[in-house]
Design an enzyme around this catalytic site. Structure first.
Site, short mmCIF file in Angstrom:
data_model
loop_
_atom_site.label_atom_id
_atom_site.label_comp_id
_atom_site.label_asym_id
_atom_site.label_seq_id
_atom_site.Cartn_x
_atom_site.Cartn_y
_atom_site.Cartn_z
N GLY B 319 0.84 -1.21 0.00
CA GLY B 319 0.00 0.00 0.00
C GLY B 319 0.87 1.25 0.00
O GLY B 319 0.57 2.24 -0.67
N TRP B 322 2.34 1.70 -3.39
CA TRP B 322 1.32 2.16 -4.35
C TRP B 322 1.39 3.69 -4.48
O TRP B 322 1.15 4.25 -5.55
CB TRP B 322 -0.07 1.76 -3.85
CG TRP B 322 -1.20 2.30 -4.68
CD1 TRP B 322 -1.78 1.71 -5.77
CD2 TRP B 322 -1.90 3.53 -4.49
NE1 TRP B 322 -2.78 2.50 -6.27
CE2 TRP B 322 -2.88 3.63 -5.50
CE3 TRP B 322 -1.80 4.57 -3.56
CZ2 TRP B 322 -3.75 4.71 -5.62
CZ3 TRP B 322 -2.67 5.66 -3.68
CH2 TRP B 322 -3.62 5.71 -4.69
N HIS B 323 1.76 4.36 -3.38
CA HIS B 323 1.77 5.82 -3.38
C HIS B 323 2.89 6.39 -4.23
O HIS B 323 2.79 7.52 -4.70
CB HIS B 323 1.88 6.37 -1.96
CG HIS B 323 0.60 6.25 -1.20
ND1 HIS B 323 0.23 5.10 -0.57
CD2 HIS B 323 -0.40 7.14 -1.01
CE1 HIS B 323 -0.96 5.29 -0.01
NE2 HIS B 323 -1.37 6.50 -0.26
N GLY B 324 3.96 5.64 -4.39
CA GLY B 324 5.03 6.20 -5.22
C GLY B 324 6.27 5.36 -5.17
O GLY B 324 6.43 4.50 -4.28
N PHE B 460 0.26 10.27 -7.57
CA PHE B 460 0.26 8.83 -7.27
C PHE B 460 -0.52 8.11 -8.34
O PHE B 460 -0.92 7.02 -8.23
CB PHE B 460 -0.33 8.57 -5.89
CG PHE B 460 0.38 9.34 -4.80
CD1 PHE B 460 1.75 9.54 -4.85
CD2 PHE B 460 -0.33 9.89 -3.75
CE1 PHE B 460 2.39 10.27 -3.86
CE2 PHE B 460 0.31 10.60 -2.76
CZ PHE B 460 1.67 10.79 -2.82
#
Lengths: 310, 460
Positions: B319, B322-324, B460
């Site tokens: 997770g 996923w943001h970067g 993102f």
């Protein structure tokens, strides 16, 4: 219409109030800014205050250019030496050469100056069209006052910028008098000169790689051509630079451009080369301090004397 | 097109006027055209990528539904996920992994020929990719039947209010509404308009003003001391909340004006007293996606404590990623996983629960520690920030007064939270409501930062 039928009375009242507030605000405020309801930014304030000086340009020497012009030349000194009224319409680099062109065009539409002196720091040649769009100052000016410029067509972003900036709450910088009224009053009393009070700090690196964009050169060419068509002589004046701020390559490239400008029809160079002065005469890398501005004004007045003596 | 731009403020009313004047059969084609215009306005090349991804998933989902052989079904699911993650991986993570690999090889004395590329991340790719993947997994699990019409599926993927940064919608919620006639009511219109106004207030006034403080602080970490560092991280905590939840409010509000209710994405997360509650209130659409498609697939909490802890850690680390593409996001995910594991472990062992208000205040400090990893651009920056917390030398922070903007937000959301009613403003006297709306409008117009501020989650 289904959409209108579902708007609640509270929604309608809110929308009508917003519409009325905006109508009053837009109708009663200055074209470029939210003044007198809101203070303008210092950038917008400079253009507004300089436009207010246009009414005094008939028969005057008009100094036009970037901030090195506004902070670096004292009209009173030039007027005293030449016996010709002098008005400083110098604004900011972010207004760009096309902005100076438009401001001068606006001036020459209704007034006939005795002479125009274009006063520039070499950096003023740098902005290109993309830079002018990024700054946004020129686009806002053109839209606000319903003007056109052959080098710059205002876009949607300019309209957005104008609209939002008009609504923006600003605290006017104390160094510019703390309010637009004080700032404009000061510029009115000095005929457009504003003293720079910063203390000079030597730059860490000397400026290299002088750049001049087509956007800027074309705007200068149009400015000259416009004044020439009105029979107004145009002179070119480099603002001095601190000796420790630029490298020799930068100077020679700027001088080459100066020489090229000198070959154009309708503009006369008043200096042989771009002057570099002792840092003690500067407040910032681009602005002279009061002592420097005084010296700069006296030299310019001396150079202008043969051409404009009353 | 940004929600906080004049373009959108013109685009939305035009779409609404057209939409509500058309019969139902023409409303979805209009929404699809508007969605593609909205997305392509940014960069038409990104639009082609999205259409390509839509075609692949549409074809594979329908093929999947027609296939009975388990192996073939698994192969199709794997192919779809590979295409989606492949595109995401290339645009989002290629440079990160290439760079990390080169550094790793260099540390062992090898030379790497894997170069980084100049890749522009297509905006919203993480969101629509996850939405598509959720759909195809649901089809694979036979939880839903695939969408038969291509244009209906294309609208499900590209529906403009939630395209750029969510909420990541589920098939049942969004498609159910898109495929049926919508009834516009006064309630929907009022809620929609209110959410747009409140979202603009949060984004343009609060988030973008706090951004200046947070950006200054993170650009001048060496000059911060304990107090200014706290001010900076609190500013960032509310910046990111108001930025993302403001975006979501505008998205949900815009959709409500079209008669479509998007799912809740933020439910007063800073009033949470623990990590589990926080993740039920923060970016709900992502956390439930990760829960349903990753955590549960890994086994969830069905195989004992140790496996549960492992699953939590894996889910949160992915997770975070996923943001970067940055080690700091990985660290942030690891930290969030650690919090979940620690609260679960100690909560069960001791049964200790502080009073709710105290718990919320204390847990907010832990959330802020996580925001340091999230905001910092490198591990070195994280260390510099924590070092600043140990300094008590004089420090100057310009525009620190903007922190006062947090007060009206907390007051408003506090009331909404206590009353369990996001629209509690509708219960006040109509005249007061008009004044409230005018006040919000005026303060956002004059003190908001209207120019050029994109939303954080667009990256993102």
């Amino acid at each position: 219409m289904k959409l209108f039928a579902v708007i609640s009375p509270v929604g309608w009242i809110t929308l009508v109030c917003i519409f009325l507030m905006e109508a009053v605000f837009l109708a009663r405020s200055e074209s470029l800014a939210g003044f007198p309801f809101l203070q303008p930014t210092s950038d917008d304030a400079t253009v507004m205050a300089k436009r207010a000086l246009i009414r005094r340009t008939d028969g005057a020497i008009v100094l036009i250019g970037d901030s090195s012009c506004m902070f670096g030349l004292i009209p009173g000194i030039i007027q005293e030496a030449t016996r010709v009224p002098c008005i400083n319409l110098g604004t900011l680099l972010s207004f760009t050469m096309a902005g100076y062109e438009s401001l001068l065009e606006e001036t020459e539409e209704t007034h006939v100056p005795a002479a125009v002196v274009v006063v520039l720091n070499p950096r003023a040649f740098q902005p290109d069209l993309a830079g002018a769009r990024r700054f946004g100052m020129l686009g806002r000016y053109l839209l606000a006052y319903g003007r056109g410029n052959r080098g710059y067509a205002p876009g949607f972003k300019d309209f957005q910028s104008l609209l939002f900036r008009k609504h923006q709450l600003n605290s006017f910088p104390e160094e510019f008098g703390g309010s637009f009224d004080a700032f404009a009053g000061e510029l009115d009393s000095t005929a457009g000169y504003f003293p720079e009070f910063h203390r000079y700090l030597a730059p860490k690196n000397r400026e290299t790689g002088f750049v001049s964009s087509d956007f800027t050169r074309n705007a200068l060419a149009r400015l000259v051509a416009h004044s020439r068509s009105k029979g107004i002589p145009v002179y070119f004046w480099w603002s001095p630079l601190p000796q420790d701020a630029v490298d020799p390559g930068y100077l020679s490239a700027a001088n080459a451009l100066g020489r090229e400008i000198g070959t154009w029809d309708g503009i006369k160079l008043l200096q042989d080369t771009l002057p570099t002065w002792h840092p003690g005469l500067f407040a910032t890398v681009t602005h002279l301090n009061a002592r420097g501005a005084e010296a700069n004004s006296r030299i310019l007045a001396g150079k202008l004397l043969p051409f404009v003596r009353h | 097109m940004l929600f906080n731009s004049l373009e959108y403020l013109l685009f939305l009313p035009c779409v609404l006027l057209l939409y509500h004047s058309l019969p139902f059969r023409l409303q979805n084609p209009l929404l699809l055209a508007a969605s593609y215009f909205f997305y392509g306005y940014w960069d038409w090349r990104f639009l082609l990528l999205m259409i390509l991804s839509t075609c692949c998933d549409f074809a594979l989902a329908n093929a999947l539904a027609r296939t009975e052989t388990p192996f073939a079904r698994k192969a199709m699911l794997a192919l779809s996920i590979s295409i989606n993650l492949g595109a995401l991986g290339f645009f989002k993570y290629y440079n990160f992994f290439a760079d990390s690999m080169a550094r790793l090889l260099q540390s062992f004395g090898f030379h790497s020929n894997v170069g980084t590329l100049h890749i522009i991340l297509p905006v919203g790719i993480s969101f629509y990719t996850f939405q598509s993947m959720g759909y195809i997994i649901d089809v694979y699990r036979r939880d839903i039947k695939p969408i038969r019409g291509f244009f209906s599926y294309a609208l499900f993927v590209s529906y403009f209010p939630q395209l750029m940064a969510g909420p990541i919608e589920r098939f049942a919620n969004l498609f159910g509404q898109l495929s049926n006639p919508r009834t516009m009511t006064k309630e929907l219109a009022s809620e929609g308009a209110y959410l747009i106004l409140w979202g603009m207030f949060k984004k343009i006034l609060i988030a973008d003003n706090l951004a200046e403080l947070a950006n200054y602080g993170f650009s001048n970490l060496s000059s911060l001391n304990f107090f200014t560092a706290l001010a900076v991280i609190y500013a960032f905590a509310f910046q990111i909340y108001c930025d993302f939840s403001g975006y979501t409010d505008i998205a949900r509000g815009s959709s409500l004006l079209l008669g479509i209710r998007l799912r809740l994405n933020f439910d007063f997360p800073y009033f949470s007293a623990g990590p589990s509650e926080f993740w039920q209130r923060w970016h709900i659409s992502l956390s439930t996606w990760l829960r349903d498609y990753l955590y549960v697939s890994l086994g969830g909490n069905r195989h004992g404590s140790l496996r549960t802890y492992r699953n939590l850690m894996v889910t949160m680390i992915l997770g975070g990623l996923w943001h970067g593409a940055n080690w700091t996001f990985l660290l942030w995910g690891f930290y969030q996983g650690l919090l979940l594991v620690a609260f679960r472990f100690f909560g069960r062992k001791t049964g200790f629960r502080p009073p709710r208000a105290v718990g919320a205040i204390l847990f907010f400090q832990l959330v802020c520690v996580g925001w340091v990893f999230f905001r910092a651009s490198s591990l070195g920056e994280c260390l510099d920030f924590f070092a600043a917390l140990g300094r008590f030398t004089p420090s100057y922070l310009p525009r620190v007064h903007v922190l006062v903007l947090i007060v009206p937000l907390l007051l408003m959301e506090g009331v909404q939270f206590l009353r369990k009613d996001m629209f509690s403003v509708f219960r006040i006297h109509p005249a007061m409501r008009v004044l409230f709306y005018l006040g919000i409008y005026l303060i956002t117009m004059v003190a908001g930062k209207w120019e050029s501020n994109s939303f954080i989650y667009f990256q993102f």
